[in-house]
Design an enzyme around this catalytic site. Sequence first.
Site, PDB file in Angstrom:
ATOM      1  CB  ALA A  61     -23.465  -4.273  34.613  1.00 10.26           C
ATOM      2  N   GLY A 100     -23.342  -5.338  39.847  1.00  6.96           N
ATOM      3  CA  GLY A 100     -24.216  -6.443  39.451  1.00  6.96           C
ATOM      4  C   GLY A 100     -23.720  -7.781  39.967  1.00  6.96           C
ATOM      5  CD  GLU A 103     -27.339  -4.656  41.689  1.00  2.00           C
ATOM      6  OE1 GLU A 103     -26.635  -4.527  40.677  1.00  2.00           O
ATOM      7  OE2 GLU A 103     -28.381  -4.032  41.871  1.00  2.00           O
ATOM      8  CD  GLU A 123     -23.908  -1.054  41.107  1.00  2.00           C
ATOM      9  OE1 GLU A 123     -23.375  -0.742  42.193  1.00  2.00           O
ATOM     10  OE2 GLU A 123     -24.345  -2.181  40.864  1.00  2.00           O
TER      11      GLU A 123
HETATM   12  C1  LIG Z   1     -11.713  -3.948  41.121  1.00  2.00           C
HETATM   13  C2  LIG Z   1     -11.779  -4.245  39.627  1.00  2.00           C
HETATM   14  C3  LIG Z   1     -12.894  -5.220  39.336  1.00  2.00           C
HETATM   15  C4  LIG Z   1     -10.445  -4.904  39.201  1.00  2.00           C
HETATM   16  O1  LIG Z   1      -9.395  -3.989  39.388  1.00  2.00           O
HETATM   17  P1  LIG Z   1      -7.937  -4.273  38.795  1.00  2.00           P
HETATM   18  O2  LIG Z   1      -7.524  -5.648  39.157  1.00  2.00           O
HETATM   19  O3  LIG Z   1      -7.073  -3.140  39.219  1.00  2.00           O
HETATM   20  O4  LIG Z   1      -8.086  -4.279  37.216  1.00  2.00           O
HETATM   21  P2  LIG Z   1      -8.574  -3.116  36.255  1.00  2.00           P
HETATM   22  O5  LIG Z   1      -7.401  -2.626  35.503  1.00  2.00           O
HETATM   23  O6  LIG Z   1      -9.381  -2.141  36.956  1.00  2.00           O
HETATM   24  O7  LIG Z   1      -9.541  -3.923  35.292  1.00  2.00           O
HETATM   25  C5  LIG Z   1      -9.044  -4.911  34.432  1.00  2.00           C
HETATM   26  C6  LIG Z   1      -9.772  -4.817  33.122  1.00  2.00           C
HETATM   27  O8  LIG Z   1     -11.151  -5.154  33.325  1.00  2.00           O
HETATM   28  C7  LIG Z   1     -11.991  -4.140  32.837  1.00  2.00           C
HETATM   29  N1  LIG Z   1     -13.191  -4.100  33.688  1.00  2.00           N
HETATM   30  C8  LIG Z   1     -13.239  -4.112  34.999  1.00  2.00           C
HETATM   31  N2  LIG Z   1     -14.505  -4.116  35.453  1.00  2.00           N
HETATM   32  C9  LIG Z   1     -15.266  -4.084  34.350  1.00  2.00           C
HETATM   33  C10 LIG Z   1     -16.674  -4.068  34.135  1.00  2.00           C
HETATM   34  N3  LIG Z   1     -17.551  -4.094  35.175  1.00  2.00           N
HETATM   35  N4  LIG Z   1     -17.112  -4.036  32.881  1.00  2.00           N
HETATM   36  C11 LIG Z   1     -16.250  -4.026  31.840  1.00  2.00           C
HETATM   37  N5  LIG Z   1     -14.907  -4.045  31.963  1.00  2.00           N
HETATM   38  C12 LIG Z   1     -14.431  -4.073  33.214  1.00  2.00           C
HETATM   39  C13 LIG Z   1     -11.170  -2.876  32.945  1.00  2.00           C
HETATM   40  O9  LIG Z   1     -11.648  -1.911  32.057  1.00  2.00           O
HETATM   41  C14 LIG Z   1      -9.797  -3.415  32.554  1.00  2.00           C
HETATM   42  O10 LIG Z   1      -9.776  -3.505  31.144  1.00  2.00           O
HETATM   43  P3  LIG Z   1      -8.454  -3.147  30.339  1.00  2.00           P
HETATM   44  O11 LIG Z   1      -7.435  -4.131  30.789  1.00  2.00           O
HETATM   45  O12 LIG Z   1      -8.090  -1.743  30.725  1.00  2.00           O
HETATM   46  O13 LIG Z   1      -8.855  -3.284  28.927  1.00  2.00           O
HETATM   47  C15 LIG Z   1     -11.949  -2.936  38.850  1.00  2.00           C
HETATM   48  O14 LIG Z   1     -11.781  -3.189  37.486  1.00  2.00           O
HETATM   49  C16 LIG Z   1     -13.294  -2.307  39.043  1.00  2.00           C
HETATM   50  O15 LIG Z   1     -13.485  -1.599  40.007  1.00  2.00           O
HETATM   51  N6  LIG Z   1     -14.213  -2.532  38.107  1.00  2.00           N
HETATM   52  C17 LIG Z   1     -15.494  -1.888  38.063  1.00  2.00           C
HETATM   53  C18 LIG Z   1     -16.445  -2.488  39.038  1.00  2.00           C
HETATM   54  C19 LIG Z   1     -17.777  -1.796  38.951  1.00  2.00           C
HETATM   55  O16 LIG Z   1     -17.865  -0.600  39.013  1.00  2.00           O
HETATM   56  N7  LIG Z   1     -18.821  -2.568  38.819  1.00  2.00           N
HETATM   57  C20 LIG Z   1     -20.150  -2.073  38.664  1.00  2.00           C
HETATM   58  C21 LIG Z   1     -20.523  -2.025  37.229  1.00  2.00           C
HETATM   59  S1  LIG Z   1     -22.093  -1.287  36.979  1.00  2.00           S
HETATM   60  C22 LIG Z   1     -23.175  -2.478  37.457  1.00  2.00           C
HETATM   61  O17 LIG Z   1     -22.780  -3.537  37.834  1.00  2.00           O
HETATM   62  C23 LIG Z   1     -24.585  -2.108  37.385  1.00  2.00           C
HETATM   63  C24 LIG Z   1     -25.531  -2.977  37.693  1.00  2.00           C
HETATM   64  C25 LIG Z   1     -26.918  -2.540  37.695  1.00  2.00           C
HETATM   65  C26 LIG Z   1     -27.716  -3.125  36.615  1.00  2.00           C
HETATM   66  C27 LIG Z   1     -27.442  -2.475  35.351  1.00  2.00           C
HETATM   67  C28 LIG Z   1     -28.597  -2.646  34.460  1.00  2.00           C
HETATM   68  C29 LIG Z   1     -28.347  -1.809  33.273  1.00  2.00           C
HETATM   69  C30 LIG Z   1     -29.522  -1.648  32.383  1.00  2.00           C
HETATM   70  C31 LIG Z   1     -30.528  -0.685  32.888  1.00  2.00           C
HETATM   71  C32 LIG Z   1     -31.041   0.133  31.796  1.00  2.00           C
HETATM   72  C33 LIG Z   1     -32.170   1.002  32.293  1.00  2.00           C
HETATM   73  C34 LIG Z   1     -32.220   2.265  31.556  1.00  2.00           C
HETATM   74  C35 LIG Z   1     -33.211   2.264  30.469  1.00  2.00           C
HETATM   75  C36 LIG Z   1     -33.118   3.527  29.764  1.00  2.00           C
HETATM   76  C37 LIG Z   1     -34.211   3.593  28.767  1.00  2.00           C
HETATM   77  O18 LIG Z   1     -35.369   3.649  29.202  1.00  2.00           O
HETATM   78  O19 LIG Z   1     -33.889   3.612  27.580  1.00  2.00           O
END
Ligand SMILES: CC(C)(COP(=O)(O)OP(=O)(O)OC[C@H]1O[C@@H](n2cnc3c(N)ncnc32)[C@H](O)[C@@H]1OP(=O)(O)O)[C@@H](O)C(=O)NCCC(=O)NCCSC(=O)/C=C/CCCCCCCCCCCCC(=O)O
Length: 719
Positions: A61, A100, A103, A123
């Site tokens: 996500a 995500g 998933e 997450e």
């Molecule tokens: C391993 C990586 C992917 C890559 O690593 P690396 O090559 O070293 O590069 P980085 O420097 O880390 O990243 C490069 C740039 O990319 C940006 N980045 C990376 N991942 C993301 C991301 N997922 N989103 C946005 N941006 C991202 C990073 O910031 C860098 O940017 P910049 O160059 O510094 O500008 C590594 O990046 C990594 O580990 N990433 C994270 C992976 C991760 O954790 N993924 C999980 C994300 S959470 C998710 O997926 C959740 C899913 C579940 C569903 C969600 C549903 C949500 C809605 C529900 C709402 C319900 C509540 C309701 C409340 C109410 O009732 O109101």
Amino acid sequence: MAQYTRVSGSVGLITLQNPPVNALSAAVRQGIVNTVQRALSEPEVKSVVICGQKGAFCGGADIKEFGTNMSGPPLVPMIHAIESAVKPVVAAIEGVALGGGLELALGCHYRIAHSKARLGLPEVTLGLLPAAGGTQRLPRLIGVPAALDLITTGRHVTATEALQLGIVDQITDHNTVDVAVKFALSVAGQSLDSRRISSYPCPRHSDFDALFEAAMQKVHQSARGAIAPVACVQAVRAAATLPYSQGMEREKELMATLFTSGQARALQYCFFAQRAVGRWSMSSGARWDTSKPRPVHKAAVIGLGTMGRGIAVALAQAGLSVVAVETQEKQLIEAKQAVTGMLERGAKRRGVTPALDKITYSPNIQNVADVDLIIEAVFEDMALKEKVFKQLSAVCKPGTFLCTNTSGLDINRLASQTCNPELVVGMHFFAPAHVMKLLEVVYGPRSSPHAVATAMHLGKKIGKVSVAVGNCRGFVGNRMLKPYLEQALFLLEEGATPEQVDQALEEFGFAMGVFRMSDLSGLDVGWRVRKADGLVTSDATTGQQARIRQGHRYSPLGDLLCEQGRFGQKTGRGWYQYDKPGSRVAKPDPWLQNFLEEYRARHGLVVRRIDHQEVLERCLYSLINEGFRILEDGIAAGPEDIDVIYMFGYSWPRHRGGPMFYASMVGLARVLERLEYYHQAHPDVPSLHPSTLLRKLVANGSPPIHKWREVIKKLHSQL
Ligand SMILES: CC(C)(COP(=O)(O)OP(=O)(O)OC[C@H]1O[C@@H](n2cnc3c(N)ncnc32)[C@H](O)[C@@H]1OP(=O)(O)O)[C@@H](O)C(=O)NCCC(=O)NCCSC(=O)/C=C/CCCCCCCCCCCCC(=O)O
């Protein structure tokens, strides 16, 4: 966005396009919904492949969207639509399939991964749970124990492990998309009844109750107050005990609580803060994107005590050639043995060959003549370090970077011993240096942008989280630690016990309270520094005068313990007692209790009841106050730098987001008010005097943390 093309005649290829990691932003989700619909409606298309642009399947996500009004199609129905499709959908996983992203892949009918891909549900590290069906599908696919492990730790697995666990169906060393397309052609028209994970029963286990109880105990122990790991266990339990649709309801319910929690905000802040510190800048205006690092192929480490050994290991493990210099013959032999053991154990853990041949050992400093960068790690003594820097400057080739692993001495003074002060920077490692992730890269007024860029780059290469900071006593981390330690001692004088102070801090989330930590690091370290600073005196023994040094309140308690030979764990006695020297199990010591009582009586100190709230406020707010001063002084470029230093170097609980973020969560006005209160009660303690920046921020309406830099900039322009 998602691009749609038809390949090999009958395969609909959907390519996620959102660089750099193809995160599932609203536009990407909309793109997937549209292209899946299209693929399913085109009669020529018999099967579908989903892949990611530029070698990354999907990083999950879009975390940036979490703090906003989320729009666009939600993930859960999108993934359901894929899973219930009547044409086979194959995920072609290159690079990463995280959160995500995994998933989404679990909603596909088949998963093919490149051998170098990494998969996981991280997450939990963002204060969330895999709420797009991850907690319900993964246990059905790989069983509850393995799913619990992945979901509660958030760890990434390699493609090979993913294959062993059954997460992917095939791995390849070739072009993954080509392999997936070929595979998609081969399964076109086949029944998908056995391929929809949501329809699987969750594999049974002999004793689910015991399994979940143990899992819950484990997360309670390691989470130190974090709520997401607990919710993850609860969600997986739902997968094991409820039908799929009810499990999904439970997953949603638990996510709703986490999603809006302060802990999720803190952990997501940490994610971005960790990345922001790489975008360093110096007060001179030099920055990460305008300063090029120089290549470092060969490095030297001078001094093979505990720190030097760890640094040599870290460098060798990253593939650098290292000259390890120790002038004391006996120490050199011991160090060689110790380093060899460290490299062998590390290699065994990581399943690789130990990098023993990367290190050459020498008693002779002349042998560093051909290296690109030197890290001095001799005893923390300015005169000694000055001598070493002078020698190094004379023997090394032109352009060699000279770095010091001092934990707080003046970089500029060391630079002035050399012919090229612009090549001198601090590289402050944390013990054990091959394990701890933090590296403070310290620039002095004469350090060149190239030197900073090179040290930052080297830090990254050896797996450290590197933070560039300015030159001042103790740099960022240790400078902030001083008032924290000081308050802890004052609390003992006023009636608290080490156990009580530590308990409050450990309940807050620190792995170790201040006194247990001091015992571990050795009380003699600080004693030596205080002696050098002229703070340790033996003349005044009683009364208030004995507790004033250089015009301010001072507690000699630590000095008195050291005088008794109580240096902490290594001597078996410190703030606690230990079964034997070197033992790690701290027990309250009746001797210390008596000692404190006598001390208070001798100094006429009236004991009072001190609660946990006061312990936290005085220790943490004084540390935070120093953080504001550091920002004021331009020693750290922003609050993120301080927070990252505290999370990675001082075990500040990550779910609290670092000290500066914590202050913003508590409310700056509240922090200011409490500091004012305590300063009034203790006017002789300067660290409790609220900093100008804190006052300024409160006067500016306590802006959110990402706006602090604007106030800091204004403050600097006024000075
Ligand atoms: C391993 C990586 C992917 C890559 O690593 P690396 O090559 O070293 O590069 P980085 O420097 O880390 O990243 C490069 C740039 O990319 C940006 N980045 C990376 N991942 C993301 C991301 N997922 N989103 C946005 N941006 C991202 C990073 O910031 C860098 O940017 P910049 O160059 O510094 O500008 C590594 O990046 C990594 O580990 N990433 C994270 C992976 C991760 O954790 N993924 C999980 C994300 S959470 C998710 O997926 C959740 C899913 C579940 C569903 C969600 C549903 C949500 C809605 C529900 C709402 C319900 C509540 C309701 C409340 C109410 O009732 O109101």
